[in-house]
Structures are given as structure tokens and as C-alpha cells.
Enzyme design. Structure first.
Site, PDB file in Angstrom:
ATOM      1  N   PHE A 149      18.100 119.497  99.594  1.00 34.67           N
ATOM      2  CA  PHE A 149      16.946 118.951  99.962  1.00 34.67           C
ATOM      3  C   PHE A 149      16.750 119.006  98.154  1.00 34.67           C
ATOM      4  O   PHE A 149      15.979 118.262  97.595  1.00 34.67           O
ATOM      5  CB  PHE A 149      16.387 118.458 100.895  1.00 34.67           C
ATOM      6  CG  PHE A 149      14.642 119.711 100.486  1.00 34.67           C
ATOM      7  CD1 PHE A 149      14.448 118.900  99.603  1.00 34.67           C
ATOM      8  CD2 PHE A 149      15.173 120.333 101.827  1.00 34.67           C
ATOM      9  CE1 PHE A 149      12.688 120.108  99.896  1.00 34.67           C
ATOM     10  CE2 PHE A 149      13.702 121.480 101.413  1.00 34.67           C
ATOM     11  CZ  PHE A 149      12.968 121.533 100.617  1.00 34.67           C
ATOM     12  N   GLU A 176      20.473 116.105 104.675  1.00 33.02           N
ATOM     13  CA  GLU A 176      20.173 114.410 105.038  1.00 33.02           C
ATOM     14  C   GLU A 176      18.741 114.057 104.512  1.00 33.02           C
ATOM     15  O   GLU A 176      18.048 112.870 105.393  1.00 33.02           O
ATOM     16  CB  GLU A 176      20.062 114.636 106.548  1.00 33.02           C
ATOM     17  CG  GLU A 176      19.269 115.605 106.929  1.00 33.02           C
ATOM     18  CD  GLU A 176      19.651 117.494 106.928  1.00 33.02           C
ATOM     19  OE1 GLU A 176      20.761 117.402 105.911  1.00 33.02           O
ATOM     20  OE2 GLU A 176      18.846 117.909 107.588  1.00 33.02           O
ATOM     21  N   SER A 226      19.678 127.678 103.548  1.00 35.47           N
ATOM     22  CA  SER A 226      18.206 128.638 104.101  1.00 35.47           C
ATOM     23  C   SER A 226      19.105 129.539 104.616  1.00 35.47           C
ATOM     24  O   SER A 226      20.325 129.735 104.158  1.00 35.47           O
ATOM     25  CB  SER A 226      17.496 127.889 104.831  1.00 35.47           C
ATOM     26  OG  SER A 226      18.344 127.943 105.644  1.00 35.47           O
ATOM     27  N   CYS A 281      13.408 127.407  95.059  1.00 33.90           N
ATOM     28  CA  CYS A 281      14.816 128.774  94.694  1.00 33.90           C
ATOM     29  C   CYS A 281      14.114 130.558  94.039  1.00 33.90           C
ATOM     30  O   CYS A 281      14.890 131.225  94.293  1.00 33.90           O
ATOM     31  CB  CYS A 281      16.078 128.661  95.396  1.00 33.90           C
ATOM     32  SG  CYS A 281      16.898 128.546  94.069  1.00 33.90           S
ATOM     33  N   GLU A 382      10.692 133.851 102.810  1.00 34.07           N
ATOM     34  CA  GLU A 382       9.939 132.500 102.462  1.00 34.07           C
ATOM     35  C   GLU A 382       8.811 131.149 102.650  1.00 34.07           C
ATOM     36  O   GLU A 382       8.900 131.214 104.214  1.00 34.07           O
ATOM     37  CB  GLU A 382      11.624 131.946 101.871  1.00 34.07           C
ATOM     38  CG  GLU A 382      11.720 131.249 101.117  1.00 34.07           C
ATOM     39  CD  GLU A 382      12.917 130.439 100.262  1.00 34.07           C
ATOM     40  OE1 GLU A 382      13.380 130.087 102.127  1.00 34.07           O
ATOM     41  OE2 GLU A 382      13.498 130.288  99.923  1.00 34.07           O
TER      42      GLU A 382
HETATM   43  P1  NAD Z   1      18.620 124.340 105.047  1.00 36.27           P
HETATM   44  O1  NAD Z   1      19.082 125.479 105.241  1.00 36.27           O
HETATM   45  O2  NAD Z   1      17.758 123.321 105.891  1.00 36.27           O
HETATM   46  O3  NAD Z   1      20.040 123.270 104.891  1.00 36.27           O
HETATM   47  C1  NAD Z   1      21.110 123.168 103.748  1.00 36.27           C
HETATM   48  C2  NAD Z   1      22.011 122.401 103.997  1.00 36.27           C
HETATM   49  O4  NAD Z   1      22.655 122.850 105.314  1.00 36.27           O
HETATM   50  C3  NAD Z   1      21.706 121.260 104.495  1.00 36.27           C
HETATM   51  O5  NAD Z   1      23.532 119.918 103.958  1.00 36.27           O
HETATM   52  C4  NAD Z   1      21.614 120.689 106.375  1.00 36.27           C
HETATM   53  O6  NAD Z   1      22.239 118.976 106.300  1.00 36.27           O
HETATM   54  C5  NAD Z   1      22.764 122.187 106.296  1.00 36.27           C
HETATM   55  N1  NAD Z   1      22.427 122.346 107.917  1.00 36.27           N
HETATM   56  C6  NAD Z   1      20.951 122.449 107.916  1.00 36.27           C
HETATM   57  N2  NAD Z   1      20.685 123.167 109.274  1.00 36.27           N
HETATM   58  C7  NAD Z   1      22.806 123.283 109.653  1.00 36.27           C
HETATM   59  C8  NAD Z   1      22.594 124.358 110.774  1.00 36.27           C
HETATM   60  N3  NAD Z   1      21.651 124.381 111.441  1.00 36.27           N
HETATM   61  N4  NAD Z   1      23.627 124.199 110.766  1.00 36.27           N
HETATM   62  C9  NAD Z   1      24.425 123.597 109.517  1.00 36.27           C
HETATM   63  N5  NAD Z   1      24.689 122.962 108.671  1.00 36.27           N
HETATM   64  C10 NAD Z   1      22.628 123.115 108.759  1.00 36.27           C
HETATM   65  O7  NAD Z   1      18.091 124.535 103.326  1.00 36.27           O
HETATM   66  P2  NAD Z   1      16.801 123.513 103.439  1.00 36.27           P
HETATM   67  O8  NAD Z   1      15.786 123.211 103.855  1.00 36.27           O
HETATM   68  O9  NAD Z   1      17.262 121.920 102.485  1.00 36.27           O
HETATM   69  O10 NAD Z   1      16.490 123.661 101.085  1.00 36.27           O
HETATM   70  C11 NAD Z   1      15.423 124.614 101.498  1.00 36.27           C
HETATM   71  C12 NAD Z   1      16.321 126.098 101.445  1.00 36.27           C
HETATM   72  O11 NAD Z   1      17.126 126.889 100.568  1.00 36.27           O
HETATM   73  C13 NAD Z   1      15.378 127.681 101.055  1.00 36.27           C
HETATM   74  O12 NAD Z   1      15.394 128.981 101.770  1.00 36.27           O
HETATM   75  C14 NAD Z   1      15.665 127.637  99.846  1.00 36.27           C
HETATM   76  O13 NAD Z   1      15.774 128.915  99.410  1.00 36.27           O
HETATM   77  C15 NAD Z   1      17.538 128.108  99.405  1.00 36.27           C
HETATM   78  N6  NAD Z   1      18.155 127.382  98.608  1.00 36.27           N
HETATM   79  C16 NAD Z   1      18.513 128.592  97.783  1.00 36.27           C
HETATM   80  C17 NAD Z   1      19.337 128.349  96.630  1.00 36.27           C
HETATM   81  C18 NAD Z   1      19.955 129.101  95.732  1.00 36.27           C
HETATM   82  O14 NAD Z   1      20.501 128.805  94.667  1.00 36.27           O
HETATM   83  N7  NAD Z   1      20.011 130.537  96.286  1.00 36.27           N
HETATM   84  C19 NAD Z   1      18.694 127.061  95.825  1.00 36.27           C
HETATM   85  C20 NAD Z   1      18.307 126.001  95.842  1.00 36.27           C
HETATM   86  C21 NAD Z   1      17.663 126.402  97.815  1.00 36.27           C
END
Ligand code: NAD
Length: 482
Positions: A149, A176, A226, A281, A382
Site C-alpha cells: 500500500f 487492496e 511484508s 521500507c 518492523e
Molecule cells: P502486505 O504484505 O500486507 O501486502 C502486500 C501485498 O500482498 C498486497 O497486494 C496484499 O493484497 C497481498 N497479501 C496480503 N496478505 C496476503 C496473504 N496472506 N497471502 C497472499 N497475499 C497477501 O504488505 P503491506 O502492508 O501492503 O505493505 C507494507 C510492507 O511492505 C512492510 O513490511 C514494508 O516493509 C514492505 N515493503 C517493502 C519494500 C521493499 O522494497 N523491500 C517496499 C515497500 C514496502
């Protein structure tokens, strides 16, 4: 309430799954649209379109594929403010931060044009008598891009322009929580004239991701989110022989040496911890000082942090927007509680500074927990919010050990006037993106966005340079004799 549209086969259409996720304006705490969970049939249909489109698209000469990029780039510049406004509305970050998000996406469009020329082959004449050998790079098929997001435009654009210009088709599944910015960009994709099916958007959450991973026609997945989800996507994707690159969670350390130019750097340091409301991140999370500079750093850091003004990101006076959701805000509050409970000293409590103008918004002011130790939760996990934990190290070696004890390795920064210390830091710290007198070590588009340990799954990183060219193409070696 309107639902976010899918963009499939060159057409915008409502999803036919159930309404499942609410999209909010987090500054107002108000629902603004809804996301339907894509059904398996919808995902498969989008992939089928993409698959058929890719077979034709790969035959379009690269010089023509690049022309679409330039059209898209111009349209994105024209609509920069509009896209940024939508991002601020659905995410909460300030308008300037949203513009930064879009500009970095555009830089990736530009970088993709250059990277694509790298697919020119290598030739070796006469490897044996009368035999020539040649290496060519070819597109692979359909890729899925699954994004988080916090950077609704930039992160999908770490991948999309490269994948398509290299001859693949792409299905984007945005977060989403923030699907509206990319929905808007789909209308620019249409306007740029991309053939139907080459770039698509499907919406949903966990289930849509599973349908993507279970689709045999999807050749690869670019994921960012994540760590638990990145690991899940990586394992499930690679078990059916998909290529997977997965950016994941972070815990970033910022080391301020006693010789640092503190006054000159303080805004940059504050930006690292509280920019994007800490939902970045690359955000600083633990600030490491030494007995001789701890009090001075804390004093000036606290003063600047206290001056940050919370508000709606479209208002010029706003320095920091809200967090993405109420439950996330409460989660960050629990981290602040744990910092105090486990022995830290709360010298600035963000829970006391809400926005008076937007009482329903998910606002949390900057917090500082001082005197943290290695075993505390705020040092290990985190937080993804505006919380700075101050750790005092007794030596540079101890500071490096503490940084390297983290399970994550996304980024780390040092502030110092010493070239030797900085060199030492870059050599010894296990982080993929390292800043020297820079608190947000964000690589420009034509460098890979690195990340080590539990911050990354896979081998080839997002963004430009060789990594994306290698990820989105396969090699063929031709050996011939006439
Ligand atoms: P998230 O893991 O909740 O969601 C990421 C994506 O995965 C979304 O499209 C979501 O719909 C999908 N998703 C969520 N739960 C899922 C599941 N159980 N099974 C399959 N798909 C699923 O992450 P978020 O809250 O949207 O973003 C924040 C996280 O992203 C933080 O941990 C941050 O550090 C990380 N991040 C990392 C980078 C990087 O380059 N390393 C960059 C930006 C954000």
C-alpha cells in the site's frame, strides 16, 4: 459505493466478486470506495488475455515497444498532479510525497527504455572451426506484479515498464488498501495505445494472489510487501517453477557519529524517520548514538520532531499525514506501549498529538523511545510508523554488531565526516541500500533496489540495471555452422 475497476483486455470493467475491502481516505477516516475480491475465473480470464496479447506483443520490434513507453511517460508527466492527488486521498501522504512517488515511477519508465537495449545479444565468431555462437535474450510470457500500500505507483513501476518493453505482458494486483492511483494510470495505459491485454489490473487481496500463483500461464511474479507474505509468495511461486522476486519488510538503523554535521543533517534525519509517516521500507527506525553525542542528538531531534504538523496531505501546511488504517495506528500505539513497558523512556509521545481539524483521521504524531536495548520489541520488529528508538552504543564496533543482529537488511545509514568510517560502514554492514549522510537510501531508477536477509526473497532485485533485464528475459544460446 463505487468499486475499483479491473482493467482487462483493454476494457475497464467492474469485478463480479464480492465487496471485500474498504478503501479509505485515512486523513478523514472515511470510506471512499470498495474493492471486490477477484474470483478465480476473473483472474484466469485476465491472464488468458495477457497470454494471447504477449504472443503478438513479443513480435513487435523493440524500437516500437519503446515508443509506447515515451507516450506513457508524457501522459504521466501531464497528469502528475492529478495522480498525486489521488494517491494523497487514498494513502494519506503529503502531496509533495505523492508527487515523489509518481516521479520515481516515471524515472523507471525512462530507465526501462535504456535497459531494454541491453537485450542485444552477444556474438562470438568462430568458437570452433566454422562455428559461430550467439546469445540472445527473449521475453518469457505473462508476469504478475503484486504491490503493497505504501507507494501505490512507484512500486508497480519498479517492474511494469521493464517487463512490457522487454516483450512480456503484465497483470497488476495492487494493494487492496490503495488501488485507485494505479486504476487511474490504467486509463493512461489505454490512452498511450498499448495493445489490449499487454498491461492489466485485477483487484483483490489474499485470494486473488492465490489465484495468480495457481495459474500455470503466469511465468513470474514481482512481489513487494511484508516478509511473511513475501516468503509465502516466493515458496508457492517457485514450487510451480515461476520466477519470483520478493521485496519484504525492514528494520533500518541510522548511525549518527559524534563528528557528524548534526545541524546540517537534522532535517534529513527527521525525514528518514517521519517522512511518509514512517510507512516506508527505507525509513529509519533505530537511531544509534554514542555517550558523547546522545544528549545533543536527542535534544535537536526531539525539537524538530515536535515541530512536525499533522494534517491532510493536500494542505500545504502539512508535514506528516495519517497512517493507513485505524488498526495499523493501534498496532503502532502498542509498539509505543511496549517500548515503555520493556524499559525504554518515552521522551515524545505521538499519541498526544492528533489532528484537531480531522478528529476521525488515523493520525499519530512522532514518538521517541530513548534508552532501548537489544532485547526490546521496538528494536527487533518492523513498526512501520512514526516511532524512533534511540540506542546508545559504546563503540563503532558495537553499533555495527547491533545493526547486523537484525533479521532484516533493507537499508542502513551513517552520518559522519570521516571517509574512513563511512567506508568501514559500507563494508561491514549487512544491508542492501546504504546511505552516507543520507537517511533514505533510495536507489535511483537505473540502480537495483537492493535488500538482503529477510528483506528480500529471490536473486534479481526490482528496478533498473541488469537485474530487471535478467528477470524479465530468458537466455537462448544459438550455435551455428553454415
Ligand atoms: P502486505 O504484505 O500486507 O501486502 C502486500 C501485498 O500482498 C498486497 O497486494 C496484499 O493484497 C497481498 N497479501 C496480503 N496478505 C496476503 C496473504 N496472506 N497471502 C497472499 N497475499 C497477501 O504488505 P503491506 O502492508 O501492503 O505493505 C507494507 C510492507 O511492505 C512492510 O513490511 C514494508 O516493509 C514492505 N515493503 C517493502 C519494500 C521493499 O522494497 N523491500 C517496499 C515497500 C514496502
Amino acid at each position: 459505493m463505487r468499486s475499483i475497476l479491473n482493467y482487462v483486455g483493454g476494457k475497464f470493467e467492474e469485478g463480479d466478486g464480492k465487496d471485500k475491502y474498504d478503501v479509505y481516505n485515512p486523513a478523514f477516516g472515511k470510506k471512499i470506495s470498495v474493492v471486490r475480491e477477484a474470483r478465480r475465473e476473473e483472474v484466469n480470464r485476465a491472464v488468458d488475455f495477457a497470454h494471447d496479447a504477449q504472443l503478438k506483443w513479443q513480435r513487435v520490434p523493440i524500437s516500437d515497444r519503446i515508443k509506447y513507453l515515451f507516450k506513457l511517460e508524457n501522459l504521466m508527466w501531464d497528469k502528475l498532479d492529478k495522480i498525486a492527488e489521488v494517491t494523497t486521498m487514498e494513502h494519506g501522504k503529503t502531496f509533495e510525497e505523492s508527487k515523489g512517488d509518481v516521479v520515481r515511477a516515471i524515472q523507471n519508465v525512462e530507465s526501462a527504455a535504456a535497459a531494454s537495449y541491453q537485450i542485444m545479444g552477444r556474438n562470438n565468431r568462430q568458437i570452433a572451426s566454422g562455428i559461430d555462437e550467439e546469445l540472445v535474450r527473449v521475453p518469457i510470457g505473462v508476469f504478475a506484479v503484486i504491490s503493497p500500500f505504501n507507494f501505490p505507483i512507484m512500486i508497480p513501476f519498479w517492474f511494469v515498464p521493464y517487463a512490457v518493453t522487454l516483450g512480456n505482458a503484465v497483470v497488476i494486483k495492487p494493494s487492496e488498501k490503495t488501488p485507485m492511483s494505479i486504476e487511474m494510470v490504467m486509463s493512461l495505459v489505454k490512452e498511450a495505445g498499448y495493445p489490449e491485454g499487454v498491461i492489466e489490473q485485477v483487484n483483490g487481496g489474499r485470494e486473488a494472489v492465490d489465484y495468480i500463483l495457481e495459474n500455470k500461464k503466469v511465468a513470474g511474479v514481482s512481489f513487494v510487501g511484508s516478509t511473511p507474505v513475501a516468503e509465502y509468495v516466493y515458496k508457492k511461486g517457485t514450487s510451480s517453477r515461476k520466477r519470483v522476486q520478493g521485496g519484504a519488510s525492514a528494520k533500518n538503523y541510522v548511525l549518527v557519529m559524534p563528528d557528524a554535521d548534526l545541524e546540517g543533517s537534522i532535517n534529513n534525519i527527521i525525514g528518514s524517520f517521519y517522512g511518509n509517516a514512517g510507512e516506508r521500507c527505507l525509513a529509519g527506525s533505530v537511531l544509534v548514538t554514542f555517550p558523547e553525542n546522545h544528549d545533543r542528538v536527542l535534544k535537536i531531534f526531539k525539537k524538530r520532531a515536535s515541530e512536525l504538523r499533522l494534517g491532510y496531505g493536500m494542505e500545504k501546511s502539512t508535514d506528516m499525514g495519517p497512517l493507513i488504517r485505524k488498526d495499523h495506528m493501534e498496532r503502532v500505539e502498542r509498539y509505543i506501549d511496549s517500548g515503555e513497558r520493556e524499559g525504554g523512556k518515552l521522551v515524545l509521545d505521538g499519541r498526544n498529538s492528533r489532528s484537531r481539524k480531522y478528529p476521525k483521521g488515523f493520525f499519530l504524531g512522532p514518538s521517541i523511545v530513548d534508552g532501548v536495548s537489544e532485547d526490546m520489541t521496538v528494536m527487533k520488529e518492523e513498526i512501520f510508523g512514526p516511532v524512533a528508538s534511540f540506542y546508545t552504543a559504546n563503540s563503532f564496533d558495537e553499533a555495527v554488531d547491533v545493526i547486523n543482529s537484525s533479521r532484516y537488511g533493507n537499508a542502513s545509514s551513517i552520518y559522519t565526516a570521516s571517509g574512513l568510517l563511512a567506508k568501514n560502514f559500507t563494508e561491514r554492514v549487512d544491508a542492501g541500500n546504504i546511505g552516507i549522510n543520507i537517511g533514505v537510501a533510495a536507489p535511483i531508477a537505473f540502480y537495483p533496489f537492493s535488500g538482503l536477509k529477510d528483506s528480500f526473497f529471490g536473486d534479481l532485485h526490482p528496478q533498473g540495471g541488469d537485474d530487471n533485464v535478467f528477470f524479465f528475459t530468458e537466455r537462448k544460446v544459438l550455435i551455428y555452422k553454415w
